[in-house]
Design a protein around this motif. Sequence first.
Motif, PDB file in Angstrom:
ATOM      1  N   ARG A  21       0.836  -1.190   0.000  1.00 44.46           N
ATOM      2  CA  ARG A  21       0.000   0.000   0.000  1.00 44.46           C
ATOM      3  C   ARG A  21       0.879   1.253   0.000  1.00 44.46           C
ATOM      4  N   LEU A  22       0.658   2.121  -0.983  1.00 45.93           N
ATOM      5  CA  LEU A  22       1.382   3.386  -1.023  1.00 45.93           C
ATOM      6  C   LEU A  22       0.790   4.375  -0.030  1.00 45.93           C
ATOM      7  N   PHE A  23      -0.524   4.508  -0.062  1.00 50.50           N
ATOM      8  CA  PHE A  23      -1.196   5.437   0.859  1.00 50.50           C
ATOM      9  C   PHE A  23      -2.688   5.084   0.899  1.00 50.50           C
ATOM     10  N   HIS A  24      -3.364   5.565   1.946  1.00 48.41           N
ATOM     11  CA  HIS A  24      -4.812   5.414   2.026  1.00 48.41           C
ATOM     12  C   HIS A  24      -5.384   6.597   2.789  1.00 48.41           C
ATOM     13  N   ASN A  25      -6.682   6.828   2.619  1.00 42.79           N
ATOM     14  CA  ASN A  25      -7.380   7.934   3.295  1.00 42.79           C
ATOM     15  C   ASN A  25      -6.711   9.279   3.042  1.00 42.79           C
ATOM     16  N   LEU A  26      -6.221   9.464   1.798  1.00 40.60           N
ATOM     17  CA  LEU A  26      -5.509  10.699   1.461  1.00 40.60           C
ATOM     18  C   LEU A  26      -6.512  11.769   1.048  1.00 40.60           C
ATOM     19  N   ASP A  27      -6.437  12.927   1.705  1.00 41.45           N
ATOM     20  CA  ASP A  27      -7.295  14.066   1.400  1.00 41.45           C
ATOM     21  C   ASP A  27      -6.434  15.261   1.001  1.00 41.45           C
ATOM     22  N   LEU A  28      -6.890  16.009   0.003  1.00 40.42           N
ATOM     23  CA  LEU A  28      -6.163  17.198  -0.438  1.00 40.42           C
ATOM     24  C   LEU A  28      -7.120  18.113  -1.180  1.00 40.42           C
ATOM     25  N   THR A  29      -7.110  19.386  -0.810  1.00 38.72           N
ATOM     26  CA  THR A  29      -7.852  20.410  -1.545  1.00 38.72           C
ATOM     27  C   THR A  29      -6.887  21.526  -1.898  1.00 38.72           C
ATOM     28  N   VAL A  30      -6.889  21.926  -3.169  1.00 37.76           N
ATOM     29  CA  VAL A  30      -6.036  23.017  -3.651  1.00 37.76           C
ATOM     30  C   VAL A  30      -6.940  24.103  -4.219  1.00 37.76           C
ATOM     31  N   ALA A  31      -6.816  25.294  -3.683  1.00 34.90           N
ATOM     32  CA  ALA A  31      -7.647  26.412  -4.115  1.00 34.90           C
ATOM     33  C   ALA A  31      -7.089  27.042  -5.390  1.00 34.90           C
ATOM     34  N   PRO A  32      -7.908  27.750  -6.160  1.00 38.59           N
ATOM     35  CA  PRO A  32      -7.387  28.496  -7.309  1.00 38.59           C
ATOM     36  C   PRO A  32      -6.285  29.460  -6.875  1.00 38.59           C
ATOM     37  N   GLY A  33      -5.162  29.429  -7.570  1.00 39.78           N
ATOM     38  CA  GLY A  33      -4.042  30.306  -7.248  1.00 39.78           C
ATOM     39  C   GLY A  33      -3.150  29.824  -6.123  1.00 39.78           C
ATOM     40  N   GLU A  34      -3.469  28.683  -5.519  1.00 41.45           N
ATOM     41  CA  GLU A  34      -2.672  28.161  -4.400  1.00 41.45           C
ATOM     42  C   GLU A  34      -1.580  27.238  -4.914  1.00 41.45           C
ATOM     43  N   ILE A  35      -0.406  27.309  -4.275  1.00 44.21           N
ATOM     44  CA  ILE A  35       0.716  26.431  -4.598  1.00 44.21           C
ATOM     45  C   ILE A  35       0.937  25.471  -3.428  1.00 44.21           C
ATOM     46  N   VAL A  36       0.873  24.178  -3.725  1.00 40.55           N
ATOM     47  CA  VAL A  36       1.075  23.147  -2.711  1.00 40.55           C
ATOM     48  C   VAL A  36       2.248  22.277  -3.136  1.00 40.55           C
ATOM     49  N   ALA A  37       3.256  22.178  -2.283  1.00 38.82           N
ATOM     50  CA  ALA A  37       4.403  21.312  -2.548  1.00 38.82           C
ATOM     51  C   ALA A  37       4.210  19.993  -1.816  1.00 38.82           C
ATOM     52  N   ILE A  38       4.526  18.891  -2.497  1.00 39.12           N
ATOM     53  CA  ILE A  38       4.449  17.560  -1.898  1.00 39.12           C
ATOM     54  C   ILE A  38       5.842  16.958  -1.898  1.00 39.12           C
ATOM     55  N   MET A  39       6.293  16.576  -0.713  1.00 47.79           N
ATOM     56  CA  MET A  39       7.608  15.992  -0.535  1.00 47.79           C
ATOM     57  C   MET A  39       7.454  14.597   0.061  1.00 47.79           C
ATOM     58  N   GLY A  40       8.562  13.884   0.167  1.00 44.24           N
ATOM     59  CA  GLY A  40       8.531  12.546   0.732  1.00 44.24           C
ATOM     60  C   GLY A  40       9.674  11.711   0.191  1.00 44.24           C
ATOM     61  N   GLU A  41       9.899  10.567   0.800  1.00 44.83           N
ATOM     62  CA  GLU A  41      11.001   9.696   0.403  1.00 44.83           C
ATOM     63  C   GLU A  41      10.803   9.174  -1.013  1.00 44.83           C
ATOM     64  N   SER A  42      11.895   8.827  -1.664  1.00 48.51           N
ATOM     65  CA  SER A  42      11.804   8.209  -2.989  1.00 48.51           C
ATOM     66  C   SER A  42      11.022   6.906  -2.900  1.00 48.51           C
ATOM     67  N   GLY A  43      10.137   6.680  -3.868  1.00 46.37           N
ATOM     68  CA  GLY A  43       9.348   5.471  -3.899  1.00 46.37           C
ATOM     69  C   GLY A  43       8.104   5.488  -3.051  1.00 46.37           C
ATOM     70  N   ILE A  44       7.831   6.598  -2.384  1.00 51.15           N
ATOM     71  CA  ILE A  44       6.675   6.668  -1.484  1.00 51.15           C
ATOM     72  C   ILE A  44       5.372   6.824  -2.256  1.00 51.15           C
ATOM     73  N   GLY A  45       5.467   7.284  -3.534  1.00 52.07           N
ATOM     74  CA  GLY A  45       4.253   7.383  -4.340  1.00 52.07           C
ATOM     75  C   GLY A  45       3.900   8.772  -4.809  1.00 52.07           C
ATOM     76  N   LYS A  46       4.857   9.701  -4.791  1.00 45.50           N
ATOM     77  CA  LYS A  46       4.549  11.090  -5.175  1.00 45.50           C
ATOM     78  C   LYS A  46       4.149  11.184  -6.645  1.00 45.50           C
ATOM     79  N   SER A  47       4.930  10.570  -7.521  1.00 47.98           N
ATOM     80  CA  SER A  47       4.594  10.606  -8.949  1.00 47.98           C
ATOM     81  C   SER A  47       3.319   9.814  -9.234  1.00 47.98           C
ATOM     82  N   THR A  48       3.108   8.728  -8.496  1.00 48.11           N
ATOM     83  CA  THR A  48       1.862   7.970  -8.636  1.00 48.11           C
ATOM     84  C   THR A  48       0.667   8.844  -8.292  1.00 48.11           C
ATOM     85  N   LEU A  49       0.798   9.645  -7.242  1.00 48.47           N
ATOM     86  CA  LEU A  49      -0.281  10.554  -6.859  1.00 48.47           C
ATOM     87  C   LEU A  49      -0.590  11.529  -7.992  1.00 48.47           C
TER      88      LEU A  49
END
Length: 224
Positions: A21-49
């Motif tokens: 399992r890469l992740f579960h119960n993941l919630d995210l809201t991005v507003a118009p004009g908002e910049i959100v950075a996502i970090m984490g270890e290699s292989g954790i699933g960032k590109s999959t997200l």
Amino acid sequence: MTSPPALTVHQLAKSVPGGRRLFHNLDLTVAPGEIVAIMGESGIGKSTLLNLVAGLDSADAGTISIAGQALDDRQDDARTIIRRDHVGFVFQAFHILPHLTLAQNIALPLVLARADTAASLARAITMLANVGLPGRGGDYPAQLSGGELQRIAIARALIHDPALILADEPTGNLDPETAERILSLLTTQVRASSAGLVLVTHSDCAAAIADRVLVLGPTGLTPR
């Protein structure tokens, strides 16, 4: 009327072949004009997200909406239309087509949406000026530096006024000074267009442009 969020993700879950399992119960809201950075270890699933958000992959559970348009249970053609109309992409490897001029590369999202070709190229010329490369529309990618190619990628990502920009390590192939200029340009262009930006990065410098920095782990996203 209030604009819908650029991105809404609710209770998203994803596993990889073999059952990990890469992740579960993941919630995210991005507003118009908002910049959100996502970090984490290699292989954790960032590109999959990012692939899930773009509709290029399917989640095990959960819902995703872009500019109020739900991706869930849509056929591939319908997902493609949402992606084409509402999402822009900026990649680490640029993905600029070498056989097209710079103007043609930038205009590509409009051309794929069957917009008028002449109007699309005229818009591309304007975007070239916006990213600091005026008068270069007839040049080819081989004539540009890495930083200039990333400027083209930013212009292409924004030309069709998408609600959401997805950027996967957009400065990973650039030297620090060029990366800083690209991040400044990306911030300026995103704010001007009121697009939401989700930025996946390992770089603290890149994350510094964000309104929020979140760390991806097995239980979802947590504030850094």
